[in-house]
Scaffold this motif. Structure first.
Motif, mmCIF file in Angstrom:
data_model
loop_
_atom_site.group_PDB
_atom_site.id
_atom_site.type_symbol
_atom_site.label_atom_id
_atom_site.label_comp_id
_atom_site.label_asym_id
_atom_site.label_seq_id
_atom_site.Cartn_x
_atom_site.Cartn_y
_atom_site.Cartn_z
ATOM 1 N N HIS A 36 0.831 -1.203 0.000
ATOM 2 C CA HIS A 36 0.000 0.000 0.000
ATOM 3 C C HIS A 36 0.866 1.254 0.000
ATOM 4 O O HIS A 36 0.490 2.277 -0.581
ATOM 5 C CB HIS A 36 -0.952 -0.001 1.186
ATOM 6 C CG HIS A 36 -2.205 -0.775 0.937
ATOM 7 N ND1 HIS A 36 -3.264 -0.267 0.211
ATOM 8 C CD2 HIS A 36 -2.566 -2.033 1.283
ATOM 9 C CE1 HIS A 36 -4.220 -1.168 0.130
ATOM 10 N NE2 HIS A 36 -3.833 -2.252 0.772
ATOM 11 N N GLN A 80 1.778 1.765 -3.597
ATOM 12 C CA GLN A 80 0.725 2.336 -4.446
ATOM 13 C C GLN A 80 0.558 3.827 -4.195
ATOM 14 O O GLN A 80 0.198 4.572 -5.100
ATOM 15 C CB GLN A 80 -0.599 1.587 -4.256
ATOM 16 C CG GLN A 80 -1.300 1.776 -2.930
ATOM 17 C CD GLN A 80 -2.280 2.936 -2.897
ATOM 18 O OE1 GLN A 80 -2.679 3.438 -3.941
ATOM 19 N NE2 GLN A 80 -2.657 3.377 -1.704
ATOM 20 N N LYS A 81 0.826 4.293 -2.981
ATOM 21 C CA LYS A 81 0.764 5.730 -2.708
ATOM 22 C C LYS A 81 1.810 6.467 -3.547
ATOM 23 O O LYS A 81 1.528 7.526 -4.125
ATOM 24 C CB LYS A 81 1.005 6.001 -1.223
ATOM 25 C CG LYS A 81 -0.148 5.625 -0.321
ATOM 26 C CD LYS A 81 0.179 5.968 1.127
ATOM 27 C CE LYS A 81 -0.945 5.553 2.058
ATOM 28 N NZ LYS A 81 -0.634 5.856 3.470
ATOM 29 N N GLU A 82 3.017 5.914 -3.605
ATOM 30 C CA GLU A 82 4.077 6.548 -4.388
ATOM 31 C C GLU A 82 3.718 6.569 -5.870
ATOM 32 O O GLU A 82 3.948 7.568 -6.561
ATOM 33 C CB GLU A 82 5.385 5.804 -4.177
ATOM 34 C CG GLU A 82 5.953 5.923 -2.757
ATOM 35 C CD GLU A 82 7.291 5.230 -2.619
ATOM 36 O OE1 GLU A 82 7.835 4.767 -3.651
ATOM 37 O OE2 GLU A 82 7.797 5.140 -1.485
ATOM 38 N N ARG A 112 0.694 6.535 -7.224
ATOM 39 C CA ARG A 112 -0.396 7.479 -7.469
ATOM 40 C C ARG A 112 0.104 8.916 -7.463
ATOM 41 O O ARG A 112 -0.385 9.758 -8.231
ATOM 42 C CB ARG A 112 -1.509 7.283 -6.443
ATOM 43 C CG ARG A 112 -2.250 5.970 -6.595
ATOM 44 C CD ARG A 112 -3.368 5.850 -5.575
ATOM 45 N NE ARG A 112 -4.467 6.749 -5.895
ATOM 46 C CZ ARG A 112 -5.476 6.428 -6.706
ATOM 47 N NH1 ARG A 112 -5.525 5.241 -7.290
ATOM 48 N NH2 ARG A 112 -6.452 7.282 -6.932
ATOM 49 N N GLU A 113 1.085 9.216 -6.608
ATOM 50 C CA GLU A 113 1.666 10.556 -6.602
ATOM 51 C C GLU A 113 2.373 10.837 -7.921
ATOM 52 O O GLU A 113 2.279 11.932 -8.479
ATOM 53 C CB GLU A 113 2.648 10.696 -5.436
ATOM 54 C CG GLU A 113 1.982 10.773 -4.067
ATOM 55 C CD GLU A 113 1.061 11.976 -3.942
ATOM 56 O OE1 GLU A 113 1.439 13.075 -4.406
ATOM 57 O OE2 GLU A 113 -0.051 11.812 -3.390
ATOM 58 N N TRP A 162 -7.474 11.426 -2.864
ATOM 59 C CA TRP A 162 -6.838 11.330 -1.540
ATOM 60 C C TRP A 162 -7.483 10.213 -0.726
ATOM 61 O O TRP A 162 -6.786 9.415 -0.087
ATOM 62 C CB TRP A 162 -6.972 12.652 -0.793
ATOM 63 C CG TRP A 162 -6.082 12.737 0.417
ATOM 64 C CD1 TRP A 162 -4.886 13.383 0.520
ATOM 65 C CD2 TRP A 162 -6.321 12.154 1.711
ATOM 66 N NE1 TRP A 162 -4.360 13.224 1.788
ATOM 67 C CE2 TRP A 162 -5.219 12.476 2.535
ATOM 68 C CE3 TRP A 162 -7.356 11.381 2.244
ATOM 69 C CZ2 TRP A 162 -5.129 12.058 3.867
ATOM 70 C CZ3 TRP A 162 -7.272 10.959 3.569
ATOM 71 C CH2 TRP A 162 -6.169 11.296 4.358
ATOM 72 N N THR A 212 -6.359 6.819 -2.092
ATOM 73 C CA THR A 212 -4.949 6.578 -1.819
ATOM 74 C C THR A 212 -4.717 6.169 -0.375
ATOM 75 O O THR A 212 -3.855 5.338 -0.078
ATOM 76 C CB THR A 212 -4.119 7.833 -2.134
ATOM 77 O OG1 THR A 212 -4.286 8.175 -3.518
ATOM 78 C CG2 THR A 212 -2.635 7.613 -1.848
ATOM 79 N N HIS A 213 -5.510 6.732 0.530
ATOM 80 C CA HIS A 213 -5.288 6.512 1.961
ATOM 81 C C HIS A 213 -6.316 5.591 2.599
ATOM 82 O O HIS A 213 -6.321 5.461 3.835
ATOM 83 C CB HIS A 213 -5.301 7.857 2.687
ATOM 84 C CG HIS A 213 -4.181 8.770 2.297
ATOM 85 N ND1 HIS A 213 -2.950 8.764 2.923
ATOM 86 C CD2 HIS A 213 -4.087 9.700 1.315
ATOM 87 C CE1 HIS A 213 -2.160 9.659 2.364
ATOM 88 N NE2 HIS A 213 -2.826 10.241 1.386
ATOM 89 N N ASP A 263 -5.209 3.120 5.241
ATOM 90 C CA ASP A 263 -4.869 3.673 6.554
ATOM 91 C C ASP A 263 -6.086 3.745 7.466
ATOM 92 O O ASP A 263 -5.945 3.764 8.691
ATOM 93 C CB ASP A 263 -4.284 5.079 6.408
ATOM 94 C CG ASP A 263 -2.994 5.089 5.602
ATOM 95 O OD1 ASP A 263 -2.289 4.068 5.619
ATOM 96 O OD2 ASP A 263 -2.706 6.117 4.951
#
Length: 232
Positions: A82, A85-87, A89-90, A180, A183-184, A187
């Protein structure tokens, strides 16, 4: 207290008390600093909700059950992938040209929520402040009420009386906040509201539809104001 309950209580005590629920369940793995004998695993409670819940165990428990060690490895893998995947998507946002626009919308949303909640608290001492994150349909609907009625700003950041934000801006705002949220969402996987796509909520769809249907009138009003020398 049973030996199992005592073991679980010891495991919970190894975690910062401010980051656990009343029953000792950790709020989020990313917030935890684990001791050398504390492990975490996901289990299904059998309530047909298909929702995995984080459980705390100790090294002694794992030695008695090898499956717990496997679950801990799965959790580590989930956290790692996860984060990847955040990196990604950025990077994708930069490639699409939304690398500046999306953070701006999120920043505006954050600042609005902080100001709004402070104002509510000042009017009602019993009000419990709602944090900006996680992003949910409820908090976004509140923000969209503000966004769809506020004045536009000029290049100097000054409000333009009589103006309104365009449909494209509202549409991009919703998309940025949804980006956002998505992406999160890992969390906040234990929060059902944080897992629901924004545009599945009728409030969000209503604000977006109203902005779209009002766009022709907004443009006509702006042209009329421009003809009379007002920079809408």
């Amino acid at each position: 207290m049973s030996a199992e309950a005592g073991s679980r209580k010891r495991a919970c005590s190894a975690i910062d008390g401010n980051e656990t629920l009343d029953d000792g369940t950790p709020r989020r793995p990313s917030d935890l600093s684990t001791g050398s004998n504390v492990l975490f695993r996901f289990v299904n409670e059998g309530d047909n909700s298909m929702t995995n819940k984080l459980k705390v165990t100790t090294l002694e428990d794992e030695q008695q059950s090898p499956n717990i060690g496997l679950s801990a490895s799965y959790l580590a893998l989930e956290n790692e992938t996860h984060a990847d995947q955040k990196e990604i998507r950025e990077t994708m946002k930069v490639g699409k040209g939304t690398g500046i626009a999306y953070p701006r919308h999120v920043k505006n949303y954050y600042e609005f929520m902080v100001t709004d909640q402070a104002a509510r608290k000042s009017l009602d001492s019993q009000w419990t402040i709602i944090p900006p994150f996680p992003i949910t349909a409820g908090t976004v609907a509140l923000f969209l009420k503000h966004e769809t009625t506020r004045f536009k700003k000029n290049s100097d950041g000054q409000l333009i009386p009589g103006s309104r934000v365009s449909f494209e801006s509202i549409k991009q705002c919703i998309t940025a906040l949804e980006n956002w949220r998505l992406t999160h969402e890992f969390d906040y996987r234990n929060n059902p509201d944080a897992l629901r796509p924004l545009r599945q909520d009728n409030r969000i769809r209503t604000y977006e539809k109203n902005a779209r249907e009002s766009e022709s009138k907004r443009i006509a009003d702006a042209q009329l104001a421009k003809a009379y020398g007002s920079p809408l």
